[in-house]
Design an enzyme around this catalytic site. Structure first.
Site, PDB file in Angstrom:
ATOM      1  CG  ASN A   1     -69.724 -57.964  -5.424  1.00  2.49           C
ATOM      2  OD1 ASN A   1     -69.813 -57.499  -6.478  1.00  2.49           O
ATOM      3  ND2 ASN A   1     -68.741 -58.620  -4.816  1.00  2.49           N
TER       4      ASN A   1
ATOM      5  CE  LYS B   1     -69.460 -64.192  -6.291  1.00  4.78           C
ATOM      6  NZ  LYS B   1     -67.916 -64.015  -5.727  1.00  4.78           N
TER       7      LYS B   1
ATOM      8  CG  ASP C   1     -64.021 -51.712  -3.811  1.00  4.53           C
ATOM      9  OD1 ASP C   1     -64.231 -51.737  -2.495  1.00  4.53           O
ATOM     10  OD2 ASP C   1     -63.999 -52.811  -4.673  1.00  4.53           O
TER      11      ASP C   1
ATOM     12  CG  HIS D   1     -58.181 -57.218  -0.432  1.00  3.47           C
ATOM     13  ND1 HIS D   1     -59.573 -57.284   0.261  1.00  3.47           N
ATOM     14  CD2 HIS D   1     -58.268 -57.789  -1.501  1.00  3.47           C
ATOM     15  CE1 HIS D   1     -60.105 -57.954  -0.648  1.00  3.47           C
ATOM     16  NE2 HIS D   1     -59.756 -58.382  -1.860  1.00  3.47           N
TER      17      HIS D   1
ATOM     18  CG  MET E   1     -52.475 -67.908  -5.046  1.00  2.00           C
ATOM     19  SD  MET E   1     -50.778 -67.900  -5.702  1.00  2.00           S
ATOM     20  CE  MET E   1     -50.075 -67.201  -4.089  1.00  2.00           C
TER      21      MET E   1
ATOM     22  N   GLY F   1     -59.055 -63.943   0.638  1.00  2.00           N
ATOM     23  CA  GLY F   1     -58.904 -65.388   0.599  1.00  2.00           C
ATOM     24  C   GLY F   1     -57.593 -65.881   0.942  1.00  2.00           C
ATOM     25  CB  ILE F   2     -54.359 -65.382  -1.138  1.00  2.00           C
ATOM     26  CG1 ILE F   2     -54.804 -65.906  -2.263  1.00  2.00           C
ATOM     27  CG2 ILE F   2     -52.973 -65.693  -0.879  1.00  2.00           C
ATOM     28  CD1 ILE F   2     -54.384 -65.384  -3.634  1.00  2.00           C
ATOM     29  N   GLY F   3     -54.837 -64.057   1.657  1.00  2.00           N
ATOM     30  CA  GLY F   3     -54.151 -63.538   2.858  1.00  2.00           C
ATOM     31  C   GLY F   3     -54.601 -64.244   4.159  1.00  2.00           C
TER      32      GLY F   3
ATOM     33  CG  ASN G   1     -58.204 -69.396   3.951  1.00  2.00           C
ATOM     34  OD1 ASN G   1     -58.799 -69.455   5.014  1.00  2.00           O
ATOM     35  ND2 ASN G   1     -59.132 -68.427   2.975  1.00  2.00           N
TER      36      ASN G   1
END
Length: 364
Positions: free
Chosen positions: A8, A15, A139, A197, A271, A315-317, A319
């Site tokens: 990526n 990454k 994507d 997402h 966030m 990540g937000i969804g 955590n």
């Protein structure tokens, strides 16, 4: 055993993760700070400072890191790249041939902040390991099932508008979610699933009978929800006004990098930090994020003619329980909807697709 290097690549970082034939993650390596004095993160070890002037140098460092862990270039079966934009014609995961590379290059004007860096990574790896098969996963691909009325803008049919359509993004994440849902939840995939997402980039997807029928991102990853630094939904007239006032380059910087949660809070795009910041602006930024999720969720539910379940990922969804609870409370008008958290597994899904492609008897 087959080993796939999932890549990526961005403007200043690459990454990578190595997966074996059983889709177990074997190693993770990240090159940061490309174009300047950067660093290599090898697994859980402390960062190693390196001079990384370009993507090819960064890949040399990544390959050196692999060798330190006992994996040579010859041990790799393929490199599989996440490519943000496949343009009008590329949707399925495919081997990167000269024709495919040209098509990714032709899509650069549609994703100027992403595709050039994907191409840089593809070319750098080809120079270093010319015999290694390379694969591209797009994507935009999962949303190819959207009906024409969802994809087309109300523009005249002219050559200059031919590429202007709602492509949608985060497709690899949504396709992975559909694939992993039964094993993760122990339940069958709902017929009408609203998938969220939520991360620094954020979008919604209406998934009807396993297929995307609507999504909030459109021509670019800039559209739709309030995001970390992207403005999300904004009137085209406001964009034209901004371009007239400050110029194209400054407007692009503002809309992509200075807006969203960062612009609203004037503090951060994170966030977690906003949740810990007791200011009116920080609280408003989080409220804005949740409001536009639930407002645009209504249009996704309408596209499916109802809803049978909600899945959170990203990540937000995954955590931020406060965000999930707020969104679910705002959607309580739709009834007591079952909801689940599905951990994001985009890299694993890319590896799965690459291995399946390479095992296909029709593969060259």
């Amino acid at each position: 055993m087959a080993l796939v290097l999932v890549v990526n690549a961005g403007s200043s970082s690459i990454k990578t993760a190595v997966f074996d034939g059983g889709l177990n993650e074997r190693l993770r390596i990240e090159a940061q700070g490309i174009g300047q004095t950067g660093a290599l993160l090898l697994g859980d070890a402390p960062p190693v400072r390196l001079d990384l002037p370009d993507h090819q140098t960064a890949f040399r460092a990544i390959l050196d890191g692999l060798r330190q862990k006992g994996i040579s270039g010859a041990d790799l079966t393929a490199a599989a790249h996440r490519v943000v934009h496949g343009g009008p014609n590329l949707a399925e995961t495919t081997t990167i041939t000269p024709a495919v590379r040209s098509a990714i290059a032709e899509a650069q004007p549609l994703a100027p902040l992403h595709n050039p860096h994907h191409l840089g990574a593809i070319d750098a790896l080809a120079a270093l390991l010319p015999d290694l098969p390379q694969v591209a996963a797009f994507d935009t691909g999962f949303h190819r099932s959207n009906p024409d009325v969802a994809r087309r803008y109300a523009l005249p049919d002219r050559a200059e508008t031919a590429a202007l359509r709602r492509y949608g993004f985060h497709g690899i994440s949504y396709e992975s979610l559909v694939q992993n849902f039964p094993q993760t939840t122990g339940a069958d995939l709902p017929r009408r699933l609203l998938a969220l997402h939520l991360g620094n980039g954020a979008s919604l997807c209406a998934i009807l009978e396993r297929q995307s029928v609507a999504t909030t991102m459109g021509f670019s990853p800039l559209g739709g929800l309030t995001m970390g630094t992207r403005a999300g939904e904004i009137d085209a007239g406001a964009v034209l006004h901004l371009v007239r006032d400050v110029g194209l380059e400054e407007a692009q910087t503002l809309l992509h990098h200075e807006s969203g949660l960062l612009g609203l809070s004037n503090v951060t795009a994170d966030m977690r930090q906003l949740a810990e910041t007791d200011t009116t602006a920080a609280r408003f930024a989080r409220e804005h994020f949740c409001y536009w999720i639930t407002r645009q969720a209504g249009s996704m539910i309408a596209a499916m003619n109802g809803i049978d379940g909600i899945a959170f990922t990203g990540g937000i969804g995954e955590n931020d329980s406060e965000v999930r609870e707020k969104v679910l409370a705002n959607l309580s008008w739709a009834g007591n909807i079952p909801n689940w958290i599905i951990p994001a597994a985009e890299e694993k899904h890319i590896a799965r697709q690459a291995l399946a492609l390479l095992k296909d008897p029709a593969h060259p």
